[in-house]
Design a protein around this motif. Structure first.
Motif, PDB file in Angstrom:
ATOM      1  N   TYR A   1      15.966 -10.119  -1.377  1.00 28.39           N
ATOM      2  CA  TYR A   1      14.596  -9.793  -1.768  1.00 28.39           C
ATOM      3  C   TYR A   1      14.029 -10.902  -2.652  1.00 28.39           C
ATOM      4  O   TYR A   1      12.925 -11.385  -2.426  1.00 28.39           O
ATOM      5  CB  TYR A   1      14.517  -8.451  -2.498  1.00 28.39           C
ATOM      6  CG  TYR A   1      13.138  -8.236  -3.062  1.00 28.39           C
ATOM      7  CD1 TYR A   1      12.128  -7.690  -2.280  1.00 28.39           C
ATOM      8  CD2 TYR A   1      12.816  -8.665  -4.350  1.00 28.39           C
ATOM      9  CE1 TYR A   1      10.839  -7.550  -2.782  1.00 28.39           C
ATOM     10  CE2 TYR A   1      11.537  -8.541  -4.848  1.00 28.39           C
ATOM     11  CZ  TYR A   1      10.556  -7.983  -4.058  1.00 28.39           C
ATOM     12  OH  TYR A   1       9.281  -7.879  -4.547  1.00 28.39           O
TER      13      TYR A   1
ATOM     14  N   GLU B   1      10.814 -13.251  -1.973  1.00 30.54           N
ATOM     15  CA  GLU B   1       9.709 -13.208  -2.934  1.00 30.54           C
ATOM     16  C   GLU B   1       9.410 -14.608  -3.464  1.00 30.54           C
ATOM     17  O   GLU B   1       8.249 -15.029  -3.517  1.00 30.54           O
ATOM     18  CB  GLU B   1      10.069 -12.273  -4.094  1.00 30.54           C
ATOM     19  CG  GLU B   1       8.990 -12.185  -5.164  1.00 30.54           C
ATOM     20  CD  GLU B   1       9.428 -11.322  -6.317  1.00 30.54           C
ATOM     21  OE1 GLU B   1       9.069 -10.134  -6.324  1.00 30.54           O
ATOM     22  OE2 GLU B   1      10.138 -11.836  -7.213  1.00 30.54           O
TER      23      GLU B   1
ATOM     24  N   ARG C   1       3.440 -11.772  -8.012  1.00 29.12           N
ATOM     25  CA  ARG C   1       4.821 -11.257  -8.031  1.00 29.12           C
ATOM     26  C   ARG C   1       4.805  -9.753  -8.334  1.00 29.12           C
ATOM     27  O   ARG C   1       5.480  -8.965  -7.681  1.00 29.12           O
ATOM     28  CB  ARG C   1       5.646 -12.007  -9.073  1.00 29.12           C
ATOM     29  CG  ARG C   1       7.115 -11.582  -9.119  1.00 29.12           C
ATOM     30  CD  ARG C   1       7.908 -12.301 -10.210  1.00 29.12           C
ATOM     31  NE  ARG C   1       7.760 -13.733 -10.224  1.00 29.12           N
ATOM     32  CZ  ARG C   1       8.445 -14.583  -9.456  1.00 29.12           C
ATOM     33  NH1 ARG C   1       9.321 -14.112  -8.590  1.00 29.12           N
ATOM     34  NH2 ARG C   1       8.257 -15.882  -9.557  1.00 29.12           N
ATOM     35  N   GLU C   2       4.014  -9.362  -9.313  1.00 27.01           N
ATOM     36  CA  GLU C   2       3.897  -7.945  -9.678  1.00 27.01           C
ATOM     37  C   GLU C   2       3.353  -7.117  -8.513  1.00 27.01           C
ATOM     38  O   GLU C   2       3.825  -6.023  -8.236  1.00 27.01           O
ATOM     39  CB  GLU C   2       2.991  -7.804 -10.908  1.00 27.01           C
ATOM     40  CG  GLU C   2       2.777  -6.398 -11.377  1.00 27.01           C
ATOM     41  CD  GLU C   2       3.995  -5.772 -12.042  1.00 27.01           C
ATOM     42  OE1 GLU C   2       3.956  -4.547 -12.251  1.00 27.01           O
ATOM     43  OE2 GLU C   2       4.976  -6.480 -12.354  1.00 27.01           O
TER      44      GLU C   2
ATOM     45  N   ARG D   1       5.822  -6.507  -5.806  1.00 23.38           N
ATOM     46  CA  ARG D   1       6.768  -5.474  -6.228  1.00 23.38           C
ATOM     47  C   ARG D   1       6.108  -4.101  -6.335  1.00 23.38           C
ATOM     48  O   ARG D   1       6.732  -3.157  -6.816  1.00 23.38           O
ATOM     49  CB  ARG D   1       7.382  -5.863  -7.566  1.00 23.38           C
ATOM     50  CG  ARG D   1       8.240  -7.098  -7.456  1.00 23.38           C
ATOM     51  CD  ARG D   1       8.801  -7.523  -8.777  1.00 23.38           C
ATOM     52  NE  ARG D   1       9.638  -8.712  -8.605  1.00 23.38           N
ATOM     53  CZ  ARG D   1      10.313  -9.291  -9.582  1.00 23.38           C
ATOM     54  NH1 ARG D   1      10.254  -8.801 -10.811  1.00 23.38           N
ATOM     55  NH2 ARG D   1      11.032 -10.360  -9.333  1.00 23.38           N
ATOM     56  N   GLU D   2       4.843  -4.013  -5.889  1.00 23.30           N
ATOM     57  CA  GLU D   2       4.077  -2.768  -5.949  1.00 23.30           C
ATOM     58  C   GLU D   2       4.082  -2.199  -7.360  1.00 23.30           C
ATOM     59  O   GLU D   2       4.295  -1.019  -7.584  1.00 23.30           O
ATOM     60  CB  GLU D   2       4.592  -1.763  -4.928  1.00 23.30           C
ATOM     61  CG  GLU D   2       4.451  -2.261  -3.501  1.00 23.30           C
ATOM     62  CD  GLU D   2       4.959  -1.291  -2.449  1.00 23.30           C
ATOM     63  OE1 GLU D   2       5.648  -0.309  -2.802  1.00 23.30           O
ATOM     64  OE2 GLU D   2       4.673  -1.538  -1.284  1.00 23.30           O
ATOM     65  N   GLY D   3       3.797  -3.094  -8.307  1.00 27.05           N
ATOM     66  CA  GLY D   3       3.827  -2.744  -9.722  1.00 27.05           C
ATOM     67  C   GLY D   3       2.544  -2.115 -10.214  1.00 27.05           C
ATOM     68  O   GLY D   3       1.802  -1.483  -9.467  1.00 27.05           O
TER      69      GLY D   3
ATOM     70  N   TYR E   1       4.513  -5.852   2.280  1.00 26.84           N
ATOM     71  CA  TYR E   1       4.923  -7.204   1.899  1.00 26.84           C
ATOM     72  C   TYR E   1       4.150  -8.286   2.641  1.00 26.84           C
ATOM     73  O   TYR E   1       4.677  -9.326   3.000  1.00 26.84           O
ATOM     74  CB  TYR E   1       6.426  -7.346   2.136  1.00 26.84           C
ATOM     75  CG  TYR E   1       7.139  -8.169   1.104  1.00 26.84           C
ATOM     76  CD1 TYR E   1       7.136  -7.803  -0.229  1.00 26.84           C
ATOM     77  CD2 TYR E   1       7.827  -9.308   1.464  1.00 26.84           C
ATOM     78  CE1 TYR E   1       7.796  -8.555  -1.169  1.00 26.84           C
ATOM     79  CE2 TYR E   1       8.494 -10.069   0.527  1.00 26.84           C
ATOM     80  CZ  TYR E   1       8.472  -9.686  -0.792  1.00 26.84           C
ATOM     81  OH  TYR E   1       9.125 -10.438  -1.724  1.00 26.84           O
TER      82      TYR E   1
END
Length: 142
Positions: free
Chosen positions: A15, A19, A70-71, A74-76, A96
């Motif tokens: 992962y 990413e 990046r966040e 990550r589905e932040g 993604y």
């Protein structure tokens, strides 16, 4: 992690490799276009304590924009569209997907991204790009 995708278990290491490949590709495309900052649009706060203090219309350095991406990958706690009109945008979608529109794409950059294991689709604009409305200033092909 540990999800099965295409019959394979995705490990944390795999992962993170993918990413980082996405974000490296984004950096190369932005730098080739001369983009040093991106503007936040359509901001959605998805957490009580989001990892970034963002506002719509805020200008982010390229480094910070990459961390925001990046966040989102990550589905932040945040989601937004990042733009630099008239010739660059990046949108993170479901499953993604990363959509980058740039006027300075070149075959060598596409080859470098593909060498990192990314699947590239040319001439596939972002579904988050509102060409009829506020994004009409964009002249790029994705």
């Amino acid at each position: 992690m540990g999800k099965v995708v295409g019959g394979e278990v995705v490990t944390l290491d795999e992962y993170l490799r993918v990413e980082n490949a996405y974000l490296s590709c984004l950096r190369r495309l932005a730098e080739r276009t001369g983009v040093t900052s991106l503007v936040v649009r359509s901001l959605e706060i998805r957490a009580d304590h989001p990892p970034f203090d963002l506002e719509s219309g805020m200008e982010l350095s390229l480094d910070l924009a990459i961390e925001v991406c990046r966040e989102m990958l990550r589905e932040g706690g945040v989601w937004c569209r990042l733009h630099r009109a008239p010739d660059f945008y990046v949108h993170i979608g479901y499953d993604y997907y990363m959509y980058v529109g740039t006027s300075a794409a070149s075959p060598d950059e596409a080859d470098r991204c593909a060498a990192d294991g990314l699947f590239l689709e040319e001439d596939w604009p972002s579904p988050y790009l509102d060409i009829e409305g506020e994004d009409s200033e964009f002249t790029v092909e994705s």
